[in-house]
Write a protein that holds these residues in place. Structure first.
Motif, PDB file in Angstrom:
ATOM      1  N   ASP A  52      97.000  39.147 -68.013  1.00 47.34           N
ATOM      2  CA  ASP A  52      98.041  38.734 -68.950  1.00 47.34           C
ATOM      3  C   ASP A  52      99.196  39.719 -68.833  1.00 47.34           C
ATOM      4  OD1 ASP A  52      99.676  38.205 -71.116  1.00 47.34           O
ATOM      5  OD2 ASP A  52      98.227  38.889 -72.619  1.00 47.34           O
ATOM      6  N   GLU A  54     101.407  40.609 -70.742  1.00 48.46           N
ATOM      7  CA  GLU A  54     101.619  41.414 -71.949  1.00 48.46           C
ATOM      8  C   GLU A  54     100.441  42.346 -72.241  1.00 48.46           C
ATOM      9  OE1 GLU A  54     102.756  39.024 -75.265  1.00 48.46           O
ATOM     10  OE2 GLU A  54     104.334  37.958 -74.163  1.00 48.46           O
ATOM     11  N   LYS A  55      99.352  42.179 -71.502  1.00 46.83           N
ATOM     12  CA  LYS A  55      98.178  43.061 -71.613  1.00 46.83           C
ATOM     13  C   LYS A  55      97.625  43.131 -73.041  1.00 46.83           C
ATOM     14  CE  LYS A  55     100.587  45.814 -68.137  1.00 46.83           C
ATOM     15  NZ  LYS A  55     101.902  45.198 -68.461  1.00 46.83           N
ATOM     16  N   LYS A  56      97.580  42.001 -73.686  1.00 52.40           N
ATOM     17  CA  LYS A  56      97.144  41.973 -75.092  1.00 52.40           C
ATOM     18  C   LYS A  56      95.702  42.437 -75.252  1.00 52.40           C
ATOM     19  CE  LYS A  56     100.103  38.068 -76.527  1.00 52.40           C
ATOM     20  NZ  LYS A  56     100.385  37.424 -75.220  1.00 52.40           N
ATOM     21  N   ALA A  57      94.823  42.026 -74.338  1.00 55.21           N
ATOM     22  CA  ALA A  57      93.411  42.394 -74.468  1.00 55.21           C
ATOM     23  C   ALA A  57      93.232  43.902 -74.308  1.00 55.21           C
ATOM     24  CB  ALA A  57      92.579  41.630 -73.440  1.00 55.21           C
ATOM     25  N   PHE A  59      95.553  46.348 -74.691  1.00 61.96           N
ATOM     26  CA  PHE A  59      96.221  47.121 -75.736  1.00 61.96           C
ATOM     27  C   PHE A  59      95.638  46.877 -77.119  1.00 61.96           C
ATOM     28  CE2 PHE A  59     100.323  47.291 -72.995  1.00 61.96           C
ATOM     29  CZ  PHE A  59      99.752  48.292 -72.219  1.00 61.96           C
ATOM     30  N   SER A  60      94.732  45.896 -77.233  1.00 58.16           N
ATOM     31  CA  SER A  60      94.032  45.711 -78.500  1.00 58.16           C
ATOM     32  C   SER A  60      92.976  46.785 -78.726  1.00 58.16           C
ATOM     33  CB  SER A  60      93.377  44.324 -78.555  1.00 58.16           C
ATOM     34  OG  SER A  60      92.278  44.245 -77.645  1.00 58.16           O
ATOM     35  N   VAL A  61      92.568  47.465 -77.624  1.00 56.32           N
ATOM     36  CA  VAL A  61      91.531  48.504 -77.740  1.00 56.32           C
ATOM     37  C   VAL A  61      92.019  49.865 -77.262  1.00 56.32           C
ATOM     38  CG1 VAL A  61      89.661  46.830 -77.507  1.00 56.32           C
ATOM     39  CG2 VAL A  61      90.567  47.959 -75.450  1.00 56.32           C
ATOM     40  N   LYS A  63      95.539  52.629 -76.869  1.00 57.54           N
ATOM     41  CA  LYS A  63      96.921  52.968 -77.222  1.00 57.54           C
ATOM     42  C   LYS A  63      97.605  53.572 -76.003  1.00 57.54           C
ATOM     43  CE  LYS A  63      99.694  56.091 -80.074  1.00 57.54           C
ATOM     44  NZ  LYS A  63      99.667  57.212 -81.044  1.00 57.54           N
ATOM     45  N   GLN A  87      90.223  42.903 -69.556  1.00 60.35           N
ATOM     46  CA  GLN A  87      90.865  44.197 -69.809  1.00 60.35           C
ATOM     47  C   GLN A  87      90.991  45.020 -68.534  1.00 60.35           C
ATOM     48  OE1 GLN A  87      88.004  45.215 -72.770  1.00 60.35           O
ATOM     49  NE2 GLN A  87      89.336  44.666 -74.505  1.00 60.35           N
ATOM     50  N   GLU A  90      93.950  43.697 -66.664  1.00 61.93           N
ATOM     51  CA  GLU A  90      95.199  44.147 -67.276  1.00 61.93           C
ATOM     52  C   GLU A  90      95.446  45.631 -66.986  1.00 61.93           C
ATOM     53  OE1 GLU A  90      95.053  42.951 -71.385  1.00 61.93           O
ATOM     54  OE2 GLU A  90      94.867  40.830 -70.847  1.00 61.93           O
TER      55      GLU A  90
END
Length: 356
Positions: A52, A54-57, A59-61, A63, A87, A90
């Motif tokens: 993805d 935007e690397k949502k997966a 960056f959800s875990v 920082k 992840q 990403e």
């Protein structure tokens, strides 16, 4: 260093060793590598293509903390061992963009590391290593400037891992198992940034050249300095001096001082002067440089297609030992239609401002 062949031949006039190329050493001339030269192949599709944007997966875990503008990101509050396939994909994309990504206090074992890194492709095998899956990395306490008098490979210089291969590595990951409190840092430089820092005329000039990458100097040095037998015969490859990154589509300088000895299209004096300049250019790139202070459990994952790196030699106390895993990349190429990082950013700004 007393075992270096050159050091055994002392000048009666100066009292210093007579500088001999180690190829005069019989153990180099007589070595027969056990493996054949590699053939080019098409590696599996880069895992970054599955990510993805935007690397949502990820960056959800984790920082992200950028360490410089040009290169290097630290991911905090995350264990690599806990990342799922999405992840990990990403993470690959982030590495292609930022050059190198760092982690602290990781719980990976060597077995876990090997298993994790196989997600990214076919594991590479360094010419000097015996284990197919990983290589032990140590530090450098030698005076690399002085050793260059007696052995031909500039082992303390910036390089991209085994860039002389027909299929040079894409991703590398180094996990530190032992490390001194001070010393043994590693520095990376962005080859995206190095390309952009050149004048337009120089970029156009380099776009038309092929750099000569060779394993010959490392081959001789491995036998003479390390005392082990390289697995394959030495090779020379002509790779584009500027390459297009297959994932980002960006141009990156594809020259390093560890393995590049010249340029195919140039006469020797022209080639030598260009390489001298690019050596200065790499070492002067403070604005495209990041230096990492290791600790036990630290990990760095980088992209050899858009960075060069070197361990910083020193006189530090204590052992330094890490485990590196590497995967094959594609054969380097230059797409004439590709653009540099600065050119892309400028184009995007103009697009937002309605100037295009």
């Amino acid at each position: 260093m007393a075992h270096l062949e050159s050091r055994k031949h002392i000048s009666p006039d100066s009292g210093f060793p007579i500088t001999l190329h180690p190829s005069f050493n019989p153990k180099i001339n007589q070595h027969v590598p056990p493996e054949p030269i590699r053939e080019a192949f098409i590696p599996p599709r880069d895992r970054a293509f599955f990510a993805d944007p935007e690397k949502k997966a990820l960056f959800s875990v984790a920082k992200p903390v950028d360490l410089t503008e040009s290169i290097g990101t630290l991911l905090e509050n995350v264990q690599l061992s806990q990342l799922d396939e999405q992840q990990l994909d990403e993470l690959a994309l982030l590495v292609t963009e930022r050059g190198v990504v760092f982690f602290r206090d990781q719980d990976l074992t060597t077995e876990n590391q090997v298993e994790l890194f196989q997600h990214y492709g076919v594991l590479d095998k360094h010419p000097a290593q015996k284990d197919q899956k990983y290589v032990n990395i140590h530090g450098s306490r030698e005076d690399h400037r002085e050793i260059a008098n007696y052995t031909p490979w500039p082992s303390g210089e910036f390089h991209a891992d085994t860039s002389f291969e027909v299929n040079p590595p894409s991703y590398s990951l180094l996990r530190m198992e032992e490390h001194p409190d001070v010393g043994g840092d590693t520095a990376w430089v962005s080859q995206y940034g190095l390309y952009d820092a050149l004048s337009k005329a120089y970029r156009i000039f380099l776009d038309g050249l092929h750099a000569v990458h060779t394993s010959r100097l490392q081959y001789d040095t491995i036998l003479d300095l390390w005392g082990v037998g390289p697995n394959r015969s030495p090779i020379d490859t002509h790779h584009p001096a500027v390459r297009t990154h297959p994932v980002t589509g960006l141009k990156a300088l594809n020259v390093n001082t560890g393995f590049v000895t010249g340029f195919a299209e140039l006469k020797k004096l022209e080639s030598d002067k260009l390489l001298d300049f690019l050596t200065h250019h790499i070492h002067a790139a403070d604005d495209h440089y990041v230096r990492w202070k290791w600790a036990v459990g630290s990990v760095a994952m980088w992209d050899n297609r858009c960075t060069v790196h070197r361990v910083i030699p020193g006189r530090y106390k204590g052992n330094r030992r890490g485990i590196r895993t590497t995967v094959f990349g594609e054969k380097p190429y230059l797409d004439p239609a590709s653009e540099s990082r600065d050119e892309r950013q400028l184009r995007q700004v103009k697009s937002v401002n309605g100037e295009v």
